[in-house]
Scaffold this motif. Sequence first.
Motif, short mmCIF file in Angstrom:
data_model
loop_
_atom_site.label_atom_id
_atom_site.label_comp_id
_atom_site.label_asym_id
_atom_site.label_seq_id
_atom_site.Cartn_x
_atom_site.Cartn_y
_atom_site.Cartn_z
N VAL A 9 21.95 -7.82 -21.87
CA VAL A 9 21.83 -6.36 -21.83
C VAL A 9 23.20 -5.72 -21.64
O VAL A 9 23.55 -4.73 -22.31
N PHE A 10 23.99 -6.31 -20.72
CA PHE A 10 25.34 -5.78 -20.48
C PHE A 10 26.19 -5.84 -21.74
O PHE A 10 26.87 -4.88 -22.11
N LEU A 11 26.13 -6.99 -22.44
CA LEU A 11 26.90 -7.15 -23.67
C LEU A 11 26.43 -6.18 -24.74
O LEU A 11 27.24 -5.59 -25.46
N ALA A 12 25.09 -6.01 -24.84
CA ALA A 12 24.55 -5.09 -25.84
C ALA A 12 25.00 -3.66 -25.57
O ALA A 12 25.34 -2.90 -26.49
N VAL A 13 24.99 -3.29 -24.27
CA VAL A 13 25.44 -1.94 -23.91
C VAL A 13 26.91 -1.76 -24.24
O VAL A 13 27.33 -0.73 -24.79
N ARG A 14 27.71 -2.78 -23.89
CA ARG A 14 29.14 -2.69 -24.19
C ARG A 14 29.39 -2.58 -25.70
O ARG A 14 30.22 -1.77 -26.15
N LEU A 15 28.67 -3.41 -26.46
CA LEU A 15 28.83 -3.34 -27.92
C LEU A 15 28.41 -2.00 -28.46
O LEU A 15 29.03 -1.46 -29.39
N ARG A 16 27.31 -1.46 -27.87
CA ARG A 16 26.84 -0.15 -28.33
C ARG A 16 27.87 0.93 -28.02
O ARG A 16 28.15 1.82 -28.83
N ILE A 17 28.45 0.85 -26.81
CA ILE A 17 29.47 1.83 -26.44
C ILE A 17 30.67 1.73 -27.39
O ILE A 17 31.19 2.75 -27.86
N GLN A 19 30.61 0.60 -30.42
CA GLN A 19 30.20 1.09 -31.74
C GLN A 19 30.24 2.61 -31.80
O GLN A 19 30.69 3.21 -32.79
N VAL A 20 29.72 3.23 -30.72
CA VAL A 20 29.74 4.70 -30.66
C VAL A 20 31.18 5.21 -30.67
O VAL A 20 31.51 6.17 -31.39
N GLU A 21 32.04 4.56 -29.85
CA GLU A 21 33.46 4.97 -29.83
C GLU A 21 34.10 4.78 -31.20
O GLU A 21 34.87 5.62 -31.66
N TYR A 22 33.76 3.65 -31.85
CA TYR A 22 34.31 3.39 -33.18
C TYR A 22 33.86 4.45 -34.18
O TYR A 22 34.65 4.95 -34.99
N ASN A 23 32.56 4.80 -34.12
CA ASN A 23 32.03 5.82 -35.04
C ASN A 23 32.69 7.17 -34.78
O ASN A 23 32.98 7.92 -35.73
N GLU A 24 32.91 7.48 -33.48
CA GLU A 24 33.54 8.76 -33.17
C GLU A 24 34.98 8.79 -33.70
O GLU A 24 35.44 9.81 -34.22
N ARG A 25 35.69 7.65 -33.54
CA ARG A 25 37.06 7.60 -34.07
C ARG A 25 37.05 7.76 -35.59
O ARG A 25 37.91 8.43 -36.16
N ASN A 26 36.08 7.13 -36.24
CA ASN A 26 35.97 7.25 -37.70
C ASN A 26 35.66 8.67 -38.13
O ASN A 26 36.13 9.14 -39.17
#
Length: 532
Positions: free
Chosen positions: A299-307, A309-316
Motif C-alpha cells: 500500500v505504501f509503495l502504491a501510494v508513493r508511486l501514485r504520488i 505519477q500525479v507529480e509527473y503528470n502535473e510536471r507534464n
Amino acid sequence: RADKVQPWCIFEDKKGHIWIGTYLGGLFRYDGGKLEDHTFSVAKKSDSYLSIVMDSAGVLYFATFEGVYAYDGKQVTQFSEEDGMSSDLVYAMVMADNGNTLWAGTNQGLNKIHLDEFRKSGKKRIEPYGKEEGFLGVELNTNGAWLDQDGTIWFGTVNGLIKYTPGEFIPNNTPIRTNITGTRIFYTDTVITQGVTLPYYLNNITFEFIGICLTNPAKVRYSYMLEGGEEKGWSPETKSSFARFSNLPEGKYTFKVKSRNNEGIWNDTPATFSFIIGTPWWKTWWFRTAFVVFLAGTVFLAVRLRIRQVEYNERNKVRLANNELKALRSQMNPHFIFNALNSIQHFIMSSDEQGASKYLNKFAKLIRSILNNTEKSSVTLKEEIESLKLYLELEVLRFENKFDYGIHVDPSIDLDFYEVPTLLIQPYVENAIIHGLVPKKDKGKLDIAISLEDNFIVCVIQDNGIGRKRSMEMKEKSMKRSHKSFGMKITRDRLELLNSVRNSSLSVNITDLENENGEPLGTKVEIFIPIV
C-alpha cells in the motif's frame, strides 16, 4: 358382513363386551344386544385382527398386519417396525409379568414390548428375539402363544414348540469394555500415538473400535463423539465399528467411544484418543505478521508511486503549457509577421487600399484566432480548418502565389462535434510550405485531406515540393538562414506530452514521395488523432 367372514380370535373384556377378530374381515364387538363393526376405529388401514389380549388397566392390544395396536377406548397407539419390532406381521400375542410385558410373535421372530416403561415415560422399548438370541423357531403360528400358571411361556412356531421360563433367564448386567483397535489416515492403516500432532493436510482420520460381548456379539451397539469437532454430543447408537472424520480444521480433539451389551447396558468409561491437527502455515502468527507487513509495504509503495505519477503528470501539464506557448510563438514568428506587414505596406504604397484592407483583415483574424485557440486544450475541426485557411491565404499572398492549395474534408464528418489538440496541424503545413514548396522553381501544390478511419481523425498533408532530402542538402550548403524554425521540434515534444498526459495514442507518419527513378516528388504527412 359378519356372516361372511371367518373369525380368528374371540376375547371378552372387563366390561363383558365380546371382541371378534377376523382375517380380512375386520374387527367386531358384541355387547349382548347388537354387533358393531370397529374395524377402522382401532386401525384405519388394517382389516385383519389375528390375536387380542388385555392388560390389568383394561387396555386392549390387537395383533394386525401393521403391527400391534393398543386401544384404551379413546386413544390408539401403534407399535411397529419403526419402533424396533422385527416385523409388522403379528400372528400371536401373550401378556406376562402382571400386564407389564407384552410378547408379540411375528413371521420374523419374537418381540418383547416393555409396557411398564411405556406407561411411565412414553418411550417404546422393544427387544426383538431371533436366531441370534436363541429363538430358533423364528416364525410363530397364529395364536401360537400361551402363558402357564407358573409363568412359563410356550411359543408354537413353524419349526416346533419353544418353552421360555423367565426364572431361568439370567440377564447380562455386566458392562462390556470398549477398545480402540486401529486408526487410518486417508483410508491407509496408520499407527499414531496418543496426543500426536498431525500436519494440517492429514485431516481425514478413521477410528476402528470393538466392544467385547461373549453372550451375543451381534447385539453390541456403539455411540461415539469427537470433542472439539463441529457436532456436539454423542452419536445415535450404531452397529458400525468405525467412525470417520473428514476435513478437520486445526485444533485439539478427543475421540470418545462407548458400547452396550446385548441387554442394552452401556459401559461407564468410554475409550478415548486425543490428537491435534496442526495449523496451516497461512494461518500461523508469523505468516499473518509477514502478510500484514507485506500488505502495508505494498500500500505504501502504491501510494508513493501514485504520488509520483500525479507529480509527473502535473510536471507534464506545465511542460505542455509551456510547449503550447512556444507553439504560439512559433506560429507568430517575427519573420512571418514582418513579411505580412511588408505585404500590407506594399499594398498601401501601390495605392491598393482594397488589397491592403483585405490582407490586413485576414491577418487580424488569424492573429485573433491563434490567441483565442491558445486558451483551449483542444478546438473543433471547424475552428482548426478556418485558422488553416487564413494562414494559407496569407502565405499565398506572402509568397506571391508560389503555390496552390486545397482543403478536402470528408462530408460525413461533423466539424462542430470532433475536436483536435490546439496548434497541432499548422506547424506541419508551415513546414511543407517553407521547406518543400518555396524552394521549388516552378509553382507548387499543397493538398490537405481530413477523414475518419476507425477511431481516428486522419489528417493528410501532401506537397509536391523538393522533398526532405533535398531540403536538408540546401540547408547544409547555405551559410545564411533566413528563417530558423523550431516548429517541428516543438510539435514533436507536444505529441509526447499529449500522449503522456492524456494517455492517448496520437501519432504522425512522414513519407518521402519518389518516382520510379528515385527522384523526389514531395512529402506526405499523416497525422492520426484519436477520437475522445
